[in-house]
Structures are given as C-alpha cells and as structure tokens.
Design a protein around this motif. Structure first.
Motif, PDB file in Angstrom:
ATOM      1  N   TYR A  38      51.603  30.155  57.270  1.00  0.00           N
ATOM      2  CA  TYR A  38      52.788  29.834  56.482  1.00  0.00           C
ATOM      3  C   TYR A  38      52.524  30.265  55.054  1.00  0.00           C
ATOM      4  CZ  TYR A  38      57.205  27.476  56.075  1.00  0.00           C
ATOM      5  OH  TYR A  38      58.542  27.211  55.929  1.00  0.00           O
ATOM      6  N   ASP A  53      60.025  31.029  54.999  1.00  0.00           N
ATOM      7  CA  ASP A  53      60.765  31.677  56.078  1.00  0.00           C
ATOM      8  C   ASP A  53      62.261  31.397  56.025  1.00  0.00           C
ATOM      9  OD1 ASP A  53      58.407  32.681  57.084  1.00  0.00           O
ATOM     10  OD2 ASP A  53      58.140  31.081  58.546  1.00  0.00           O
ATOM     11  N   LYS A  74      56.848  23.730  62.959  1.00  0.00           N
ATOM     12  CA  LYS A  74      57.536  24.727  63.782  1.00  0.00           C
ATOM     13  C   LYS A  74      57.328  24.383  65.246  1.00  0.00           C
ATOM     14  CE  LYS A  74      57.079  28.613  60.629  1.00  0.00           C
ATOM     15  NZ  LYS A  74      56.662  29.996  60.466  1.00  0.00           N
ATOM     16  N   THR A  75      58.435  24.167  65.948  1.00  0.00           N
ATOM     17  CA  THR A  75      58.379  23.951  67.385  1.00  0.00           C
ATOM     18  C   THR A  75      59.407  24.866  68.026  1.00  0.00           C
ATOM     19  OG1 THR A  75      60.068  22.211  67.475  1.00  0.00           O
ATOM     20  CG2 THR A  75      57.803  21.502  67.010  1.00  0.00           C
ATOM     21  N   ASN A  79      62.489  23.538  63.233  1.00  0.00           N
ATOM     22  CA  ASN A  79      61.757  24.229  62.184  1.00  0.00           C
ATOM     23  C   ASN A  79      62.017  23.468  60.889  1.00  0.00           C
ATOM     24  OD1 ASN A  79      60.317  26.175  60.806  1.00  0.00           O
ATOM     25  ND2 ASN A  79      61.954  27.684  60.809  1.00  0.00           N
ATOM     26  N   LYS A 154      66.975  24.245  65.762  1.00  0.00           N
ATOM     27  CA  LYS A 154      67.203  25.522  66.446  1.00  0.00           C
ATOM     28  C   LYS A 154      67.950  25.334  67.759  1.00  0.00           C
ATOM     29  CE  LYS A 154      62.759  26.916  65.644  1.00  0.00           C
ATOM     30  NZ  LYS A 154      61.609  27.785  65.879  1.00  0.00           N
TER      31      LYS A 154
END
Length: 168
Positions: A38, A53, A74-75, A79, A154
C-alpha cells in the motif's frame, strides 16, 4: 442467505469504522503500519494528488502520506482504511480544497463538524469517506493533518447501475 450475510458483514464493517472514528477523538493517536503493498501515490499533478488507490479522492500536493499512522483493509468485497496525510497547509484552505475536490469527483457532503479542527463526511452510492482535519503543534505555522476514514463496499457496487441506483 448469502446476500443477508454480505449485508451483515458490510454493516458490521461500517459500524466498526464509525466507532474507530468516534473513539479516535477520545484517545491519542496511535501508530498503525500499513501493508508494504500500500504505497503513497506516485502520480502527482500540479495542484493535487490522488489518495492511494482511491482515484476519486484528492489532496493538495503539499500533503505527505504518513505510512506509520495509516492502515489499509482489502478483501474480496470490501476496501478501505485509515489514511493519514500531513503538510504545511492552512486549515481552512485545506477544508475548502477538500470540499471542492470531493464535489468535483461526485462525492456528496453529508455532514460537517467544527471543533479545534474539522470533520467532514462524504458519501457515494457504495462509498463513505470521513476526513478529520487538525492543526498540529505551531498552529497555522506548523503542520496540518488530514486523516481519511474510507469504506468501499465492492459487493454493493456490482448491484448498482451507472447512476448509482440499485439494480433489481
């Protein structure tokens, strides 16, 4: 059943992030390292730079990423993170820049709190971003910090049409 589990997971993630925001005002700042993958934004424009990001969040180029006070999550379906930036930027100027920039990137300002600094809350159909702006030691001659609390669902994004409305 799976949809209910996703909704429940997202809800608990958002509640957890909101609790961290409210508790951070009561506690001292702690250092949390971000993952090695990251990195700070590399593509700087003349006036602003995107935040990690998140291409739809910008800060002035004078702000520097504080990796030791940031963390990312983050999965597969979520996010987000807590990202800290600081720099020699005037408090009110930074606030105005952020509000204008977020508006240009189609974020909706849904709340604002003023105390020693500012807490700005923005939303998009599947995103939330709360930004805490504070002056450090030295007041306007010192460093100003912007701490961003970002969540991106997401899984929900896949269930929206191009206008951000739920697809049935």
């Amino acid at each position: 059943m799976i949809k209910a589990l996703r909704i429940r997971t997202t809800l608990f993630s958002l509640i957890g992030l909101m609790m961290m925001v409210f508790l951070s005002g009561c506690m001292g700042k702690s250092s949390s390292g971000a993952g090695d993958d990251y990195a700070a934004p590399a593509d700087y424009g003349t006036v602003s730079a995107t935040v990690a990001d998140f291409k739809d969040i910008e800060l002035p180029i004078d702000m520097t990423w504080n990796s030791d006070q940031s963390m990312a999550i983050k999965t597969e379906s979520f996010n987000g993170g807590i990202l800290s930036y600081s720099g020699r930027v005037e408090l009110y100027s930074l606030k105005n820049f952020i509000i204008s920039s977020m508006d240009n990137n189609k974020w909706k300002l849904v709340g604002e709190v003023q105390s020693k600094g500012f807490l700005l809350a923005f939303t998009k159909p599947n995103k939330t971003c709360m930004i805490e702006i504070t002056e450090g030691f030295g007041g306007k001659y010192g460093s100003t910090t912007a701490t961003l609390y970002i969540t991106v669902d997401k899984a929900a994004a896949g269930q929206l049409n191009p206008f951000g409305e739920p697809v049935n």
